[in-house]
Structures are given as C-alpha cells and as structure tokens.
Motif scaffolding. Sequence first.
Motif, mmCIF file in Angstrom:
data_model
loop_
_atom_site.group_PDB
_atom_site.id
_atom_site.type_symbol
_atom_site.label_atom_id
_atom_site.label_comp_id
_atom_site.label_asym_id
_atom_site.label_seq_id
_atom_site.Cartn_x
_atom_site.Cartn_y
_atom_site.Cartn_z
ATOM 1 N N HIS B 73 0.889 -1.324 0.079
ATOM 2 C CA HIS B 73 -0.025 -0.007 0.022
ATOM 3 C C HIS B 73 0.897 1.271 -0.132
ATOM 4 O O HIS B 73 1.859 1.229 0.624
ATOM 5 C CB HIS B 73 -1.011 -0.046 1.302
ATOM 6 N N PRO B 74 0.727 2.243 -0.613
ATOM 7 C CA PRO B 74 -0.685 2.417 -1.596
ATOM 8 C C PRO B 74 -0.269 1.799 -2.875
ATOM 9 O O PRO B 74 0.825 1.364 -3.253
ATOM 10 C CB PRO B 74 -0.676 3.908 -2.041
ATOM 11 N N ALA B 107 -9.941 5.432 -12.973
ATOM 12 C CA ALA B 107 -10.707 5.276 -11.379
ATOM 13 C C ALA B 107 -11.375 3.900 -11.269
ATOM 14 O O ALA B 107 -11.270 3.622 -10.207
ATOM 15 C CB ALA B 107 -11.724 6.423 -11.403
ATOM 16 N N GLY B 110 -8.820 1.651 -10.404
ATOM 17 C CA GLY B 110 -8.457 1.803 -8.987
ATOM 18 C C GLY B 110 -9.428 1.265 -7.835
ATOM 19 O O GLY B 110 -8.872 0.668 -7.148
ATOM 20 N N ARG B 111 -10.757 1.484 -8.118
ATOM 21 C CA ARG B 111 -11.569 0.770 -7.371
ATOM 22 C C ARG B 111 -11.367 -0.738 -7.512
ATOM 23 O O ARG B 111 -11.736 -1.385 -6.302
ATOM 24 C CB ARG B 111 -13.157 1.216 -7.924
ATOM 25 N N GLU B 116 -5.872 4.474 -5.174
ATOM 26 C CA GLU B 116 -6.716 5.871 -5.053
ATOM 27 C C GLU B 116 -5.939 6.957 -5.799
ATOM 28 O O GLU B 116 -5.979 8.046 -5.937
ATOM 29 C CB GLU B 116 -6.606 6.167 -3.786
ATOM 30 N N LYS B 148 -12.823 12.692 -4.043
ATOM 31 C CA LYS B 148 -13.648 11.988 -2.958
ATOM 32 C C LYS B 148 -15.025 11.789 -3.332
ATOM 33 O O LYS B 148 -15.519 12.517 -4.019
ATOM 34 C CB LYS B 148 -13.342 12.418 -1.742
ATOM 35 N N ASP B 155 -16.605 5.032 -0.232
ATOM 36 C CA ASP B 155 -15.263 4.599 -0.249
ATOM 37 C C ASP B 155 -14.637 4.626 -1.726
ATOM 38 O O ASP B 155 -13.978 3.611 -1.835
ATOM 39 C CB ASP B 155 -15.458 3.081 0.247
ATOM 40 N N PHE B 156 -15.135 5.597 -2.438
ATOM 41 C CA PHE B 156 -14.398 5.518 -3.738
ATOM 42 C C PHE B 156 -13.996 6.900 -4.031
ATOM 43 O O PHE B 156 -14.673 8.105 -4.158
ATOM 44 C CB PHE B 156 -15.899 5.438 -4.569
ATOM 45 N N SER B 157 -12.551 6.876 -3.786
ATOM 46 C CA SER B 157 -11.814 8.149 -4.076
ATOM 47 C C SER B 157 -10.740 7.746 -5.129
ATOM 48 O O SER B 157 -10.072 6.633 -4.856
ATOM 49 C CB SER B 157 -11.395 8.947 -3.033
ATOM 50 N N PHE B 158 -10.340 8.743 -5.952
ATOM 51 C CA PHE B 158 -9.320 8.550 -6.889
ATOM 52 C C PHE B 158 -9.072 9.747 -7.618
ATOM 53 O O PHE B 158 -9.557 10.702 -7.924
ATOM 54 C CB PHE B 158 -9.942 7.392 -8.302
ATOM 55 N N ASP B 159 -7.596 10.246 -7.783
ATOM 56 C CA ASP B 159 -7.296 11.390 -8.433
ATOM 57 C C ASP B 159 -6.147 10.901 -9.369
ATOM 58 O O ASP B 159 -5.363 9.840 -9.049
ATOM 59 C CB ASP B 159 -6.804 12.404 -7.567
#
Lengths: 165, 403
Positions: B73-74, B107, B110-111, B116, B148, B155-159
């Motif tokens: 992680h990450p 994204a 990512g999920r 994230e 976010k 619980d779904f954030s991604f950039d």
Amino acid sequence: MDAQQQWRTEVEQLVRVHGRSRTALMPILQDINRAHSYIPEGAMLAVSSALSVPRTEVYGVASFYAYFSVKPRGRYVIRVCRTISCAKQGEYHPAIATLITELGIGFGETTPDGLFTLEQTNCCGMCDQGPSMVVNEDVHVRLSEASVRALLTEYRQRAGAELKH
Amino acid sequence: MPESKMDPKSVRGFVGNKLSFSDISASEALKSAAQMDGEDIVAIVNASGLKGRGGAGFPTAKKWEYARGQEGHPKYIIGNADEGEPGTFKDRLILTDFPELVFAGMAIAGRAVGAEFGILYLRAEYGWLRAHLETAIERCRDEGMLGKVIGGAKDFSFDISIRMGSGAYICGEETALLESLEGRRGDARNRIPFPVQAGYLGKPTVVNNVETLAWVPCILLKGPSWFASRGTRKAPGAWLFSVSGDCKRPGVYEYPFGTSLRQILADVGAEDAKAVQVGGASGTCVPPAEFDRTLTPGDLATGGSIIVFGPGQDMFAVAENFQHFFADESCGQCIPCRVGNQRLLEAIARMRKVGLDREAERNVRQLAQTMSVASKCGLGQMSPRAFLSILNTFAGDLPAKHA
C-alpha cells in the motif's frame, strides 16, 4: 551572485514546485530543458545536490532522453518526423527540403542567430497527416513548402516580440 | 506548466467509422462502478474478455485481480499514454476526443484493485495535448468524477496527475516507463517481480494502455456480453486501428477482431497495395497473397498500426527506415539489442547497395535469431521481425548480386 549560485536558486524554485524526491528528477529536468533549450552542466550539479542524486546519474538521465540535450540548442527546436509514413515520398519531402534550405543548416545544427535547432524525431504520432514536425511542444502537420516558410516567419516574429518584453 | 496552447482538434484527423466510445458517458460508468465492489468489477471485466491494447494482449482482468490480491500500500494505476510504435496514433484520438473515458477507466481500475492514485504518462511528442488533458481532469474533479466520494460512494476516491515522458520509445514498455517515472533512464527491469507485485516506488502497480482503459466504461455500461459478442472467441471486442501510408483515407478505424486485411484496405482506399505493415516497425510485413489474413492476436497481432505501401515502394528502403528507428531507440542496456540493431542496420544498407549473397543472408538471419532470443525486452526481441518478413517476401526489390 556567481553562476553556480544562480543555478542553485533556480533549482530550489523548481524543488518547491516538484518536491525533493527522486521522482521529481524528470519534471525538474524537463523545466530546465524547456527554459534554457538544454540542460547546462551547472544546472545538473545543482539538481544533483538538491535531490541527493549522484551527478553521474543526473547526467545519465539528461543524456538518455531524446527531448533533453546537454549541449546548447536554439530557442526553437524543430523535430522533423522521419518515420516511413511521414517521410515516404523520397528521402526528403519538398516541404522538408525547403525547411533545410531556408534554415541553411543540417540536422543536429543550430542557426547562427541561435533561433532554430534542426533535429529528426522518431514517429511523432501524426502518421495520418504527414509530413509533420514538432517545434518545441507544438506539432505541425500536412507540411508544404508554403506552410514551412510561413511557420518560420511566424516563429521569427514571435521571438522578436518576446525579446522586446 | 505546459508551453503549448494548441487546440488538439486542429490536428484531430479523420475517423473512418462510428466509434463505440462516442455514445458512452464516463460519469454514468462511474456511478455504475460506485454501486459495485472491486470483486464485481474484476468479474465483469473478466467476463468481457478484454485484453491489453498496447500490443502484448495480456488479459486485463487477470492483471487487476493480481494487483487486487497484493498487500502493499498504496497501489497505483498508470495510464500508459506513451504510444510510440511507428504508424500508431489511435491513443492520440482517444485523448483528444474521449479523455474522460480514459480517466474513468483509471478510476474504475483503482476501485477494482484498491488504488486511489493514478498517473497518466504522456509521451513528449504529445506535449501539445497536455493542457487539454489538464483541463479535462479539472472538469472531472468539478463534476465529481475524480476526487472523493465518486458516484456517491464514500469509499470511492481517486485522483490523477499527468507526468511527461522526454522522448524514448522504450518507455512505452511498462517497466521502463516505471523507471522513467522514478527519475531514471528508461531501462527495462527484470521480472519477476512484475509491476503488479512491485511497480512504481516498489508498490503494486497496474499499467494499462489508453485504449484498454477507455473500453472499461463501455464494458460497465453496455455489459460484458455486448463486448464479447464482437470479435472472435479467443479475441473478444473491437480495436482501434491507425491507418497511414499509401491510401486514400488515412485515419482511425474501429474494427472487431477477426476483420480481414482485405476489408480494411477496401475501406481506406488501398486495394492496389504492394504490402501492408501490420503492428508498426516491430510488426509483420504482409504481401498481397496474404491479404485475407485477419487482424487478431492468433494471426496478425498489432498494437493498432497499419501502414500501407503502394506499388512504387522499395520495401528494403522501408526495412532500412524501421531498422534506423530501432538502432536509435535501443536503450543500450543489453548487447544483443544495442549492437544487434546497429549491425542489422549496416547489413540492410549494404544489401541495398550490392544485393545479398547466400553467406550474407545466413549471417543476417543468424543475427536476427540471436537478437530475438537473447534480448532483454520486447524491443530487441521484436525488432528483426519487420526486416525478416520483408526479406522473405520482397527479396526481388534488392539489386542483383554482382558476380
């Protein structure tokens, strides 16, 4: 302020933007390369100490990538695509032949006024619209003898206007 | 800051047929992904049979599942926008017209794997696209498609951030790309470990091609069976092809796997072609007798590049051009590739002058064989391919051997 002190100051400004970790090396070198058209030795030394990366490795990276240069280049770096779909009509397409004549230099050379450096590039992804070239970061496609002349005039004027400011 | 203020639409180019991407909403796809957990997403992508569109054709779901199972992680998702194979420009069109589908694909990846943060690695030659892509990322953030609580899921954030290449074909290879991101020369890494185990900064990392990522929202919205129903059983789905060279309508075309070369040539206006280079400089050169072959991983594999050569072409001039490319782009790390590509270039230049005798032919074939088995990465392994297929079919283009 001596020359090396100036590089240290410039690199510290870039560190504030990109950070001090090893992953910041490429973005910092990219900014130096863009601002000066190449990466001078003094800049490499300053980057080396700011990021704690051995200077040989900084030089290794700076000399590895085609878009970086460790030698001075012109204000505008012209990269002519040489991949077959762009260049296929003979060795030089008339537009490229015009470019070479107008600049009066060969590939790898810089015009005496320091405005243009002429290079070749491997495929710039414009194969459907060749002949093409990349000037600094802009791409120009479907080049003709006339469009090449017009573009050179435009860049010369732009450089003149920037110098007045 | 990006220097170029160029409008990408000004060099958008010709699109030959309707693309599946054109009626897909990235935000709907993200809302749909927000309703699922990572396992569901991997299952859907797996059912679609989606394979990587960069050229290697690795099953996307398998890569994601592997990354999902890692404990590090990450984790990172890398969008590989270092499209550098000669004759390839489909990613350019996707990035111009559908950047939000690529970001949504990242994204969703990512999920699926529990990442994230994503990086789009954009090739230097596409620097003029950077401002356009930064604007698209900003727009996605404003509309809640990045950041976010994406699609209403807490619980779904991604950039995503963009990083530039600096001109190196090898950096399209995923491990060389990671080296470049870490501030090193673009030297390919040894595997194992694979990037999904230890990639960017030693953390589990998924590297997916731009087109692969853009298909993900389509699959989520239209369903895996819609995707799988096109193409062939072994190679489901459609592919974007970049067609250039001696044809009337060069541009980007979408075809299901299994489409014949002959049909594509008819569509692009090149029925009289002398040869077609499929898969770019590292691909295969196909003569007219084989135009009924199909574009599918089992037959003619491709990263999307199709270059047409008309009746007047000297095919060994083509081979020399490609070979020049490889000699130039070899990273230099391993000898078979660094020296081999240089020697092969010299051999082709000599052949074009004096023709080819039996001994020279034996030597050059042996060299090609050595390169393809002993090179460290795909560049050296694949680079003799175009030359060999030209040698096998177009030896008549060489001058007659002097006494």
